[in-house]
Design an enzyme around this catalytic site. Structure first.
Site, short mmCIF file in Angstrom:
data_model
loop_
_atom_site.label_atom_id
_atom_site.label_comp_id
_atom_site.label_asym_id
_atom_site.label_seq_id
_atom_site.Cartn_x
_atom_site.Cartn_y
_atom_site.Cartn_z
N SER A 290 0.86 -1.12 -0.12
CA SER A 290 -0.09 -0.14 -0.04
C SER A 290 0.99 1.28 -0.15
CB SER A 290 -0.91 -0.13 1.37
OG SER A 290 -1.43 1.30 1.51
N TYR B 240 -1.47 -1.10 10.41
CA TYR B 240 -1.43 -1.33 9.13
C TYR B 240 -0.34 -0.99 8.53
CZ TYR B 240 -3.80 -1.13 4.47
OH TYR B 240 -4.06 -1.34 3.03
N1 LIG Z 1 -8.58 -0.06 -1.31
C1 LIG Z 1 -7.54 0.45 -1.29
O1 LIG Z 1 -7.62 1.73 -1.36
C2 LIG Z 1 -6.29 -0.20 -1.06
C3 LIG Z 1 -4.98 0.67 -0.97
C4 LIG Z 1 -3.90 0.03 -0.70
C5 LIG Z 1 -3.77 -1.19 -0.42
N2 LIG Z 1 -5.00 -2.03 -0.35
C6 LIG Z 1 -4.95 -3.58 -0.28
O2 LIG Z 1 -5.47 -4.17 -1.30
C7 LIG Z 1 -6.06 -5.58 -0.65
C8 LIG Z 1 -7.43 -5.84 -1.02
O3 LIG Z 1 -8.23 -4.78 -0.52
P1 LIG Z 1 -9.53 -4.09 -0.86
O4 LIG Z 1 -9.31 -2.72 -1.17
O5 LIG Z 1 -9.91 -5.03 -2.36
O6 LIG Z 1 -10.58 -4.34 0.12
P2 LIG Z 1 -11.67 -5.23 0.29
O7 LIG Z 1 -12.80 -5.11 -0.87
O8 LIG Z 1 -12.36 -5.20 1.60
O9 LIG Z 1 -11.06 -6.68 -0.10
C9 LIG Z 1 -10.26 -7.42 0.76
C10 LIG Z 1 -10.54 -8.96 0.62
O10 LIG Z 1 -9.68 -9.55 1.49
C11 LIG Z 1 -10.40 -10.71 2.02
N3 LIG Z 1 -10.13 -11.27 3.45
C12 LIG Z 1 -10.21 -10.44 4.51
N4 LIG Z 1 -9.89 -11.28 5.54
C13 LIG Z 1 -9.59 -12.56 5.21
C14 LIG Z 1 -8.98 -13.48 5.56
N5 LIG Z 1 -9.03 -13.84 6.96
N6 LIG Z 1 -9.03 -14.82 4.74
C15 LIG Z 1 -9.08 -14.58 3.39
N7 LIG Z 1 -9.53 -13.55 2.86
C16 LIG Z 1 -9.60 -12.69 3.78
C17 LIG Z 1 -11.97 -10.55 1.85
O11 LIG Z 1 -12.77 -11.61 1.70
P3 LIG Z 1 -13.68 -12.18 2.80
O12 LIG Z 1 -14.40 -11.14 3.85
O13 LIG Z 1 -14.61 -12.84 2.22
O14 LIG Z 1 -12.65 -13.19 3.63
C18 LIG Z 1 -11.96 -9.71 0.63
O15 LIG Z 1 -11.91 -10.63 -0.31
C19 LIG Z 1 -5.51 -5.46 0.79
O16 LIG Z 1 -4.37 -6.15 1.20
C20 LIG Z 1 -5.55 -3.92 1.22
O17 LIG Z 1 -4.76 -3.76 2.32
C21 LIG Z 1 -6.37 -1.60 -0.90
#
Ligand SMILES: NC(=O)c1ccc[n+]([C@@H]2O[C@H](COP(=O)([O-])OP(=O)(O)OC[C@H]3O[C@@H](n4cnc5c(N)ncnc54)[C@H](OP(=O)(O)O)[C@@H]3O)[C@@H](O)[C@H]2O)c1
Length: 248
Positions: free
Chosen positions: A143, A156
């Protein structure tokens, strides 16, 4: 279909929403076989069904990345079904921001268990197969918070910084096995991530801060495709992207 992606077997954690789901859709459309892991089996199954109905190859398996055995089962199932694993996309994560003084110990533990140990388990599950194949690609999602720490997002940021550190160490260690490693560090992207903030005032603040500028999740999917689609001798080690309007 896309040269460099077509025919590849890609395992994606956190594929039930947001960035993981977008990556699954994009890569499948480019001809990859995608193996989807997350806890919400209903959403995973629906996505796999949809992708398969469109002529793609997709498999869903309920997986909690905090349990190594479940991550291993996800990867082993991919190899058993499709014969190999070309890409491990360690994407699952959550972002329960709050100042340290609120002592949200459960949130800290979950952030570390999913965002750091989950990535390590993904590496552990994929590495033996990739070593045997003498090829593979491990992509870890960090991130902007892996580059900059800010008040309220300290745990985080610590996990996302750690992901970059272990990815760089991994990069050097896997040279003998012809394995590529990529860190992808997104800025604000519109997903469900903000919902993982357990403190209502912080959740509202982050939502307001990011609402207008957050990029669509397909932006991330294109970055993943760029890294995977390079010729085998090209190892894209790090991608950092933000909305043009994002200052921090
Ligand atoms: N969106 C942003 O602005 C942003 C920026 C920088 C980095 N990121 C990173 O991008 C990645 C994806 O996040 P996102 O933005 O797509 O958020 P999101 O829509 O909330 O997706 C998060 C995903 O992680 C899964 N997850 C959470 N806990 C889990 C567990 N214990 N086992 C397996 N899967 C799990 C969730 O699925 P379930 O709940 O179904 O398990 C979901 O599919 C993360 O690592 C986040 O830190 C996001």
């Amino acid at each position: 279909m896309s040269k460099g992606i077509e025919g590849k077997v890609v395992v994606i954690t956190g594929a039930s929403s947001g960035l993981g789901e977008a990556a699954a859709r994009h890569l499948c459309a480019q001809g990859a076989s995608v193996v989807l892991g997350a806890r919400r089996a209903d959403r995973l199954q629906a996505l796999a069904k949809e992708l398969t109905a469109q002529g793609g190859k997709a498999l869903a398996l309920a997986t909690d990345v905090t349990d190594y055995e479940q991550v291993k089962r996800l990867v082993d199932t991919a190899v058993r079904t499709f014969g190999r694993i070309d890409v491990m996309l360690n994407n699952a994560g959550l972002m329960p921001h709050s100042p340290l003084e609120r002592l949200k110990i459960d949130d800290w533990n979950r952030t570390i268990d999913v965002g750091l140990k989950g990535v390590l388990y993904g590496i552990a599950a994929a590495l033996p197969h990739m070593q045997r194949q003498k090829s593979g690609h491990i992509i870890n999602v960090s991130s902007v918070a892996g580059h900059k720490v800010r008040p309220g997002g300290v745990v985080y940021a610590a996990t996302k910084t750690a992901v970059r550190v272990l990815s760089e160490g991994l990069r050097m260690e896997v040279k003998p096995y012809n394995i590529r490693t990529t860190i992808i560090s997104p800025g604000a992207v519109a997903t469900e991530l903000v919902d993982s903030i357990t403190e209502p005032d912080i959740r509202q603040g982050v939502r307001e801060m990011t609402a207008e500028m957050a990029l669509p999740a397909e932006t991330f999917a294109r970055m993943v495709a760029f890294a995977i689609g390079q010729p085998e001798q090209v190892d894209v080690n790090e991608i950092l992207f933000r909305p043009t309007r994002q200052e921090l």
